[in-house]
Design a protein around this motif. Structure first.
Motif, PDB file in Angstrom:
ATOM      1  N   PRO A 192      74.441   3.753  34.342  1.00  0.00           N
ATOM      2  CA  PRO A 192      74.761   4.853  33.421  1.00  0.00           C
ATOM      3  C   PRO A 192      73.474   5.503  32.921  1.00  0.00           C
ATOM      4  O   PRO A 192      72.520   4.797  32.561  1.00  0.00           O
ATOM      5  CB  PRO A 192      75.508   4.152  32.277  1.00  0.00           C
ATOM      6  N   PRO A 193      73.416   6.828  32.864  1.00  0.00           N
ATOM      7  CA  PRO A 193      72.158   7.496  32.502  1.00  0.00           C
ATOM      8  C   PRO A 193      71.829   7.478  31.024  1.00  0.00           C
ATOM      9  O   PRO A 193      70.671   7.641  30.651  1.00  0.00           O
ATOM     10  CB  PRO A 193      72.377   8.933  32.983  1.00  0.00           C
ATOM     11  N   GLY A 194      72.828   7.284  30.153  1.00  0.00           N
ATOM     12  CA  GLY A 194      72.597   7.418  28.721  1.00  0.00           C
ATOM     13  C   GLY A 194      71.489   6.536  28.184  1.00  0.00           C
ATOM     14  O   GLY A 194      70.531   7.018  27.569  1.00  0.00           O
ATOM     15  N   VAL A 195      71.602   5.232  28.422  1.00  0.00           N
ATOM     16  CA  VAL A 195      70.602   4.293  27.914  1.00  0.00           C
ATOM     17  C   VAL A 195      69.247   4.542  28.566  1.00  0.00           C
ATOM     18  O   VAL A 195      68.199   4.485  27.901  1.00  0.00           O
ATOM     19  CB  VAL A 195      71.051   2.842  28.162  1.00  0.00           C
ATOM     20  N   ALA A 196      69.247   4.831  29.862  1.00  0.00           N
ATOM     21  CA  ALA A 196      67.991   5.074  30.577  1.00  0.00           C
ATOM     22  C   ALA A 196      67.269   6.290  30.010  1.00  0.00           C
ATOM     23  O   ALA A 196      66.041   6.278  29.852  1.00  0.00           O
ATOM     24  CB  ALA A 196      68.260   5.266  32.065  1.00  0.00           C
ATOM     25  N   VAL A 197      68.012   7.332  29.699  1.00  0.00           N
ATOM     26  CA  VAL A 197      67.399   8.548  29.144  1.00  0.00           C
ATOM     27  C   VAL A 197      66.816   8.264  27.764  1.00  0.00           C
ATOM     28  O   VAL A 197      65.678   8.657  27.463  1.00  0.00           O
ATOM     29  CB  VAL A 197      68.435   9.684  29.069  1.00  0.00           C
ATOM     30  N   LEU A 198      67.577   7.576  26.909  1.00  0.00           N
ATOM     31  CA  LEU A 198      67.069   7.242  25.581  1.00  0.00           C
ATOM     32  C   LEU A 198      65.811   6.389  25.650  1.00  0.00           C
ATOM     33  O   LEU A 198      64.841   6.610  24.911  1.00  0.00           O
ATOM     34  CB  LEU A 198      68.149   6.508  24.782  1.00  0.00           C
ATOM     35  N   ARG A 199      65.823   5.409  26.574  1.00  0.00           N
ATOM     36  CA  ARG A 199      64.658   4.535  26.726  1.00  0.00           C
ATOM     37  C   ARG A 199      63.453   5.328  27.217  1.00  0.00           C
ATOM     38  O   ARG A 199      62.333   5.159  26.716  1.00  0.00           O
ATOM     39  CB  ARG A 199      65.011   3.420  27.710  1.00  0.00           C
ATOM     40  N   ASN A 200      63.689   6.209  28.160  1.00  0.00           N
ATOM     41  CA  ASN A 200      62.602   6.994  28.737  1.00  0.00           C
ATOM     42  C   ASN A 200      62.018   7.967  27.719  1.00  0.00           C
ATOM     43  O   ASN A 200      60.802   8.049  27.534  1.00  0.00           O
ATOM     44  CB  ASN A 200      63.138   7.765  29.957  1.00  0.00           C
ATOM     45  N   VAL A 201      62.895   8.706  27.070  1.00  0.00           N
ATOM     46  CA  VAL A 201      62.448   9.690  26.088  1.00  0.00           C
ATOM     47  C   VAL A 201      61.801   9.002  24.886  1.00  0.00           C
ATOM     48  O   VAL A 201      60.755   9.439  24.388  1.00  0.00           O
ATOM     49  CB  VAL A 201      63.629  10.568  25.639  1.00  0.00           C
ATOM     50  N   GLY A 202      62.398   7.896  24.434  1.00  0.00           N
ATOM     51  CA  GLY A 202      61.834   7.161  23.304  1.00  0.00           C
ATOM     52  C   GLY A 202      60.451   6.610  23.610  1.00  0.00           C
ATOM     53  O   GLY A 202      59.537   6.696  22.775  1.00  0.00           O
ATOM     54  N   GLY A 203      60.288   6.061  24.803  1.00  0.00           N
ATOM     55  CA  GLY A 203      58.976   5.536  25.188  1.00  0.00           C
ATOM     56  C   GLY A 203      57.931   6.623  25.279  1.00  0.00           C
ATOM     57  O   GLY A 203      56.786   6.447  24.814  1.00  0.00           O
ATOM     58  N   GLY A 204      58.304   7.766  25.844  1.00  0.00           N
ATOM     59  CA  GLY A 204      57.357   8.877  25.934  1.00  0.00           C
ATOM     60  C   GLY A 204      56.981   9.424  24.575  1.00  0.00           C
ATOM     61  O   GLY A 204      55.811   9.730  24.310  1.00  0.00           O
ATOM     62  N   ALA A 205      57.976   9.551  23.694  1.00  0.00           N
ATOM     63  CA  ALA A 205      57.702  10.053  22.343  1.00  0.00           C
ATOM     64  C   ALA A 205      56.782   9.108  21.582  1.00  0.00           C
ATOM     65  O   ALA A 205      55.850   9.538  20.887  1.00  0.00           O
ATOM     66  CB  ALA A 205      59.020  10.235  21.589  1.00  0.00           C
ATOM     67  N   LEU A 206      57.031   7.806  21.733  1.00  0.00           N
ATOM     68  CA  LEU A 206      56.177   6.819  21.059  1.00  0.00           C
ATOM     69  C   LEU A 206      54.745   6.884  21.579  1.00  0.00           C
ATOM     70  O   LEU A 206      53.780   6.833  20.804  1.00  0.00           O
ATOM     71  CB  LEU A 206      56.752   5.417  21.262  1.00  0.00           C
ATOM     72  N   ALA A 207      54.600   6.990  22.904  1.00  0.00           N
ATOM     73  CA  ALA A 207      53.259   7.064  23.493  1.00  0.00           C
ATOM     74  C   ALA A 207      52.495   8.276  22.970  1.00  0.00           C
ATOM     75  O   ALA A 207      51.314   8.177  22.602  1.00  0.00           O
ATOM     76  CB  ALA A 207      53.359   7.121  25.015  1.00  0.00           C
ATOM     77  N   MET A 208      53.163   9.428  22.898  1.00  0.00           N
ATOM     78  CA  MET A 208      52.487  10.631  22.411  1.00  0.00           C
ATOM     79  C   MET A 208      52.159  10.518  20.931  1.00  0.00           C
ATOM     80  O   MET A 208      51.088  10.961  20.485  1.00  0.00           O
ATOM     81  CB  MET A 208      53.346  11.870  22.688  1.00  0.00           C
ATOM     82  N   ALA A 209      53.059   9.933  20.155  1.00  0.00           N
ATOM     83  CA  ALA A 209      52.799   9.785  18.719  1.00  0.00           C
ATOM     84  C   ALA A 209      51.599   8.889  18.462  1.00  0.00           C
ATOM     85  O   ALA A 209      50.738   9.194  17.623  1.00  0.00           O
ATOM     86  CB  ALA A 209      54.042   9.214  18.029  1.00  0.00           C
ATOM     87  N   VAL A 210      51.525   7.792  19.203  1.00  0.00           N
ATOM     88  CA  VAL A 210      50.416   6.853  19.016  1.00  0.00           C
ATOM     89  C   VAL A 210      49.086   7.488  19.409  1.00  0.00           C
ATOM     90  O   VAL A 210      48.088   7.404  18.676  1.00  0.00           O
ATOM     91  CB  VAL A 210      50.661   5.563  19.819  1.00  0.00           C
ATOM     92  N   THR A 211      49.056   8.131  20.577  1.00  0.00           N
ATOM     93  CA  THR A 211      47.788   8.711  21.032  1.00  0.00           C
ATOM     94  C   THR A 211      47.377   9.905  20.181  1.00  0.00           C
ATOM     95  O   THR A 211      46.191  10.110  19.918  1.00  0.00           O
ATOM     96  CB  THR A 211      47.876   9.140  22.510  1.00  0.00           C
ATOM     97  N   TYR A 212      48.355  10.687  19.712  1.00  0.00           N
ATOM     98  CA  TYR A 212      48.010  11.813  18.829  1.00  0.00           C
ATOM     99  C   TYR A 212      47.431  11.294  17.516  1.00  0.00           C
ATOM    100  O   TYR A 212      46.435  11.830  17.002  1.00  0.00           O
ATOM    101  CB  TYR A 212      49.230  12.681  18.555  1.00  0.00           C
ATOM    102  N   GLY A 213      48.047  10.248  16.982  1.00  0.00           N
ATOM    103  CA  GLY A 213      47.532   9.667  15.739  1.00  0.00           C
ATOM    104  C   GLY A 213      46.119   9.136  15.920  1.00  0.00           C
ATOM    105  O   GLY A 213      45.248   9.347  15.056  1.00  0.00           O
ATOM    106  N   ALA A 214      45.874   8.465  17.052  1.00  0.00           N
ATOM    107  CA  ALA A 214      44.528   7.943  17.306  1.00  0.00           C
ATOM    108  C   ALA A 214      43.525   9.082  17.451  1.00  0.00           C
ATOM    109  O   ALA A 214      42.405   9.028  16.915  1.00  0.00           O
ATOM    110  CB  ALA A 214      44.538   7.090  18.569  1.00  0.00           C
ATOM    111  N   GLY A 215      43.929  10.146  18.176  1.00  0.00           N
ATOM    112  CA  GLY A 215      43.036  11.286  18.342  1.00  0.00           C
ATOM    113  C   GLY A 215      42.748  11.984  17.028  1.00  0.00           C
ATOM    114  O   GLY A 215      41.602  12.388  16.759  1.00  0.00           O
TER     115      GLY A 215
END
Length: 223
Positions: A192-215
């Motif tokens: 099912p795509p629902g959980v996969a999409v949430l996991r993918n989008v959530g992981g990407g958002a977290l990665a960008m938030a962390v790196t933006y904060g560090a920058g």
């Protein structure tokens, strides 16, 4: 068909890695500076380093797998030459395990052996098709191209818009593309795509938030 699906899944995952890693890099740099040259340099460096790393890793991995498969086939060839009757009995037993009766399994093993003993054992015993061993160069190029295509999206999104729009355009483009790759990956895997999409989008958002904060912290510190 299964081999083609495996390649498609690998391409989707490679593109996904390119999106996330490059987005994290350019968004992190954007937290420290809005200079287009710095963003472009960081993005291109991340694209090249990531794509080459993916290609090299896939080449080594698939080469190791191919060497293992070739060694297994060579060993099977020796066993067929040195103990053909034992190998025939082994093939019969393997076919029995797949649900055939003893007599039918024996007859099938005899016919397969007469037609091509090595191919029969490779497919039934080892699960290998001697004519379709994975090519490490194909795997390397596929990983290189998939990562590059994925990495281009955040790179272009961060350098093409005006400075006031760069971050928002990049975040939106990345999250949308991650939703697409999450959906494709799930459908190719039959999940099912629902959980996969949430996991993918959530992981990407977290990665960008962390790196933006560090920058942003490094930029404020003048590093």
């Amino acid at each position: 068909m299964s081999r083609r699906l495996n390649w498609l899944r690998a391409a989707v995952l490679g593109a996904n890695d390119g999106i996330v890693s490059t987005a994290g890099l350019v968004v992190g740099v954007a937290g420290a500076t809005q200079e287009r040259a710095a963003l472009l340099t960081a993005g291109l460096a991340g694209l090249l380093a990531g794509s080459m790393s993916m290609a090299a890793g896939e080449y080594v991995s698939v080469s190791t797998q191919r060497d293992t498969e070739k060694a297994a086939i060579a060993q099977e060839k020796r066993e067929l030459r040195e103990a053909p009757e034992a190998e025939l009995e082994e093939l019969t037993g393997l076919l029995e395990e797949r649900g055939l009766t003893r007599d039918v399994a024996r007859e099938a093993a005899v016919q397969l052996t007469e037609r091509d003993a090595l191919r029969a054992h490779a497919r039934v015993e080892l699960g290998i098709d001697p004519d379709e061993l994975t090519n490490p160069w194909h795997a390397a190029w596929a990983s290189f191209l998939a990562f590059t295509v994925g990495a281009l999206l955040p790179l272009l999104a961060i350098v093409l818009p005006p400075s006031s729009w760069r971050l928002s355009v990049t975040v939106a483009a990345v999250l949308l593309s991650l939703a697409v790759t999450g959906t494709l990956g799930a459908r190719l895997g039959g999940a099912p795509p629902g959980v996969a999409v949430l996991r993918n989008v959530g992981g990407g958002a977290l990665a960008m938030a962390v790196t933006y904060g560090a920058g942003a912290l490094l930029g404020a510190a003048g590093v």
